[in-house]
Design an enzyme around this catalytic site. Sequence first.
Site, PDB file in Angstrom:
ATOM      1  N   HIS A  18       0.823  -1.219   0.000  1.00  0.00           N
ATOM      2  CA  HIS A  18       0.000   0.000   0.000  1.00  0.00           C
ATOM      3  C   HIS A  18       0.857   1.268   0.000  1.00  0.00           C
ATOM      4  O   HIS A  18       0.411   2.312   0.449  1.00  0.00           O
ATOM      5  CB  HIS A  18      -0.984   0.022   1.173  1.00  0.00           C
ATOM      6  CG  HIS A  18      -2.110  -0.955   0.976  1.00  0.00           C
ATOM      7  ND1 HIS A  18      -3.243  -0.646   0.253  1.00  0.00           N
ATOM      8  CD2 HIS A  18      -2.247  -2.231   1.375  1.00  0.00           C
ATOM      9  CE1 HIS A  18      -4.045  -1.707   0.238  1.00  0.00           C
ATOM     10  NE2 HIS A  18      -3.461  -2.686   0.891  1.00  0.00           N
ATOM     11  N   ALA A 122      -6.196 -13.980  -5.555  1.00  0.00           N
ATOM     12  CA  ALA A 122      -5.199 -14.484  -4.600  1.00  0.00           C
ATOM     13  C   ALA A 122      -4.180 -13.407  -4.232  1.00  0.00           C
ATOM     14  O   ALA A 122      -3.214 -13.677  -3.537  1.00  0.00           O
ATOM     15  CB  ALA A 122      -4.494 -15.705  -5.178  1.00  0.00           C
ATOM     16  N   GLY A 123      -4.395 -12.190  -4.717  1.00  0.00           N
ATOM     17  CA  GLY A 123      -3.454 -11.115  -4.402  1.00  0.00           C
ATOM     18  C   GLY A 123      -2.198 -11.189  -5.252  1.00  0.00           C
ATOM     19  O   GLY A 123      -1.160 -10.639  -4.904  1.00  0.00           O
ATOM     20  N   LEU A 124      -2.284 -11.885  -6.402  1.00  0.00           N
ATOM     21  CA  LEU A 124      -1.109 -12.023  -7.274  1.00  0.00           C
ATOM     22  C   LEU A 124      -1.265 -11.200  -8.549  1.00  0.00           C
ATOM     23  O   LEU A 124      -0.566 -11.401  -9.527  1.00  0.00           O
ATOM     24  CB  LEU A 124      -0.888 -13.502  -7.624  1.00  0.00           C
ATOM     25  CG  LEU A 124      -0.674 -14.429  -6.428  1.00  0.00           C
ATOM     26  CD1 LEU A 124      -0.552 -15.877  -6.872  1.00  0.00           C
ATOM     27  CD2 LEU A 124       0.574 -14.021  -5.648  1.00  0.00           C
ATOM     28  N   SER A 127      -5.591  -9.437 -12.526  1.00  0.00           N
ATOM     29  CA  SER A 127      -6.215  -8.477 -13.451  1.00  0.00           C
ATOM     30  C   SER A 127      -5.162  -7.574 -14.097  1.00  0.00           C
ATOM     31  O   SER A 127      -5.265  -7.230 -15.277  1.00  0.00           O
ATOM     32  CB  SER A 127      -7.298  -7.654 -12.752  1.00  0.00           C
ATOM     33  OG  SER A 127      -6.747  -6.930 -11.691  1.00  0.00           O
ATOM     34  N   GLU A 159      -8.003  -0.301 -14.824  1.00  0.00           N
ATOM     35  CA  GLU A 159      -8.529  -0.677 -13.495  1.00  0.00           C
ATOM     36  C   GLU A 159      -9.320   0.486 -12.898  1.00  0.00           C
ATOM     37  O   GLU A 159     -10.391   0.285 -12.321  1.00  0.00           O
ATOM     38  CB  GLU A 159      -7.376  -1.024 -12.526  1.00  0.00           C
ATOM     39  CG  GLU A 159      -6.472  -2.121 -13.009  1.00  0.00           C
ATOM     40  CD  GLU A 159      -6.762  -3.486 -12.382  1.00  0.00           C
ATOM     41  OE1 GLU A 159      -7.722  -3.605 -11.608  1.00  0.00           O
ATOM     42  OE2 GLU A 159      -6.015  -4.420 -12.698  1.00  0.00           O
ATOM     43  N   ASP A 171       1.567  -3.135  -9.568  1.00  0.00           N
ATOM     44  CA  ASP A 171       1.302  -4.431 -10.205  1.00  0.00           C
ATOM     45  C   ASP A 171       1.687  -4.385 -11.683  1.00  0.00           C
ATOM     46  O   ASP A 171       2.256  -5.326 -12.229  1.00  0.00           O
ATOM     47  CB  ASP A 171      -0.186  -4.789 -10.081  1.00  0.00           C
ATOM     48  CG  ASP A 171      -0.660  -4.761  -8.636  1.00  0.00           C
ATOM     49  OD1 ASP A 171       0.203  -4.749  -7.745  1.00  0.00           O
ATOM     50  OD2 ASP A 171      -1.878  -4.733  -8.412  1.00  0.00           O
TER      51      ASP A 171
END
Length: 400
Positions: A18, A122-124, A127, A159, A171
């Site tokens: 974050h 899964a936080g990987l 998207s 996004e 990401d």
Amino acid sequence: MKKLQICAPGRINLIGEHLDYNHGIVLPAAIDRHFEFDFEQTTSPSIRIEALDLNESWHFEFAELNELQTNGWRSYVKGVFLLLFEDYFFTKIPFDPNSSSISRFSLDGLHIRFKSTIPIGAGLSSSAALCCGLVFGLNECFNLGKTRFELALIAQQTEHQYAGVKCGLMDQVASLFGKQNELIAFDCLDQKITTFTLPLNGVQLFLLDSKVKHNLAESAYNERRAQLEAAWGKAREVFGSLESWRAINEKQLALLFSHLDLSAQKRLRYVIDEIARVAKFQALALEISEKVKNSVSPMEAYLELGMLLNATHEGLRDLYEVSCAEIDFLQAELIEKPEILGARMMGGGFGGCLLVLAKNNFIPNKELTELLTNYSLKFGSEASCHPVRIAEGVHIVIND
Ligand code: GLA
């Protein structure tokens, strides 16, 4: 017939959670879980996209795309097309899809197929990998000449505008700029991207997927971002020339806290502490590299790295408040084991994976059996372990 195949990986983040929208430095890496895209020119008069894993397909005429209602993966596809070809869709500049100067493929006959080995939710960053792979492939197909950084920004805007998540840029940078066996240091203030190595001598990284995704994730993410932006507005009002959260000292922070409610104080405390942890992590990574080079055991430094991961988890759980009961249970049980050096939730939060640093003699599946059984009894969800390797960012696999 022309054919192009693209590989677009997901990511892990070692530390700096974050921080990509909070003036920080983040340390992610692309991983060996990815989307694979096939782009092929066809004689059919439309664009056809197949999501092979879902057994779904979508046909549309390029010119009508802006009018189409979408959800799920189609919204990302729509966003990428509209933002990449925004001149055509939004400024009405005549665009000739068959112009040989910009087009290798004809826009009228494009067949795209994709599949993925990145677990969703899964936080990987599944998207982000979808958008990065698609935008990279289209940029190649039409020779649009955009840089990787421009493509990352389009993927991020997709996004924001088409999925409603006001994410940072970590990401997309990880997926597009990843290097095999290297970590990325992405400075989110000056947008500088560098890579460095973290030797893993006698230790390993693995993921423990909680398999939960709470639907709070997106709204809470946007809320955190708005809270921190409001706190930054207040900081500018109080201190005028403050450059970023990285420049604030403890005295200033105490003064600023007197202008913020308790919740904003906790969020900001997390951010300031995490900024400091990233700096420590970078110093430890250097120390480990030096020790490995000089054949000195780096285990002490790995222990400290592990403690940083644990401290990040505590901050995300207690101050940023983006964890959840399932993840906290797994993390607390894991760090009791002597072979585990550290563990933390990873990504946006409210579910997904834990990133675990363990000694090499720890065998994830075998040693975790009891924990996984207790977990499924308690939460009714089947967690699973995955080794993780640091891989190359978005790249062309086949081009002919
Ligand atoms: C999500 C977002 C990223 C980043 C992380 C938290 O993955 O997409 O931009 O903010 O959460 O570090």
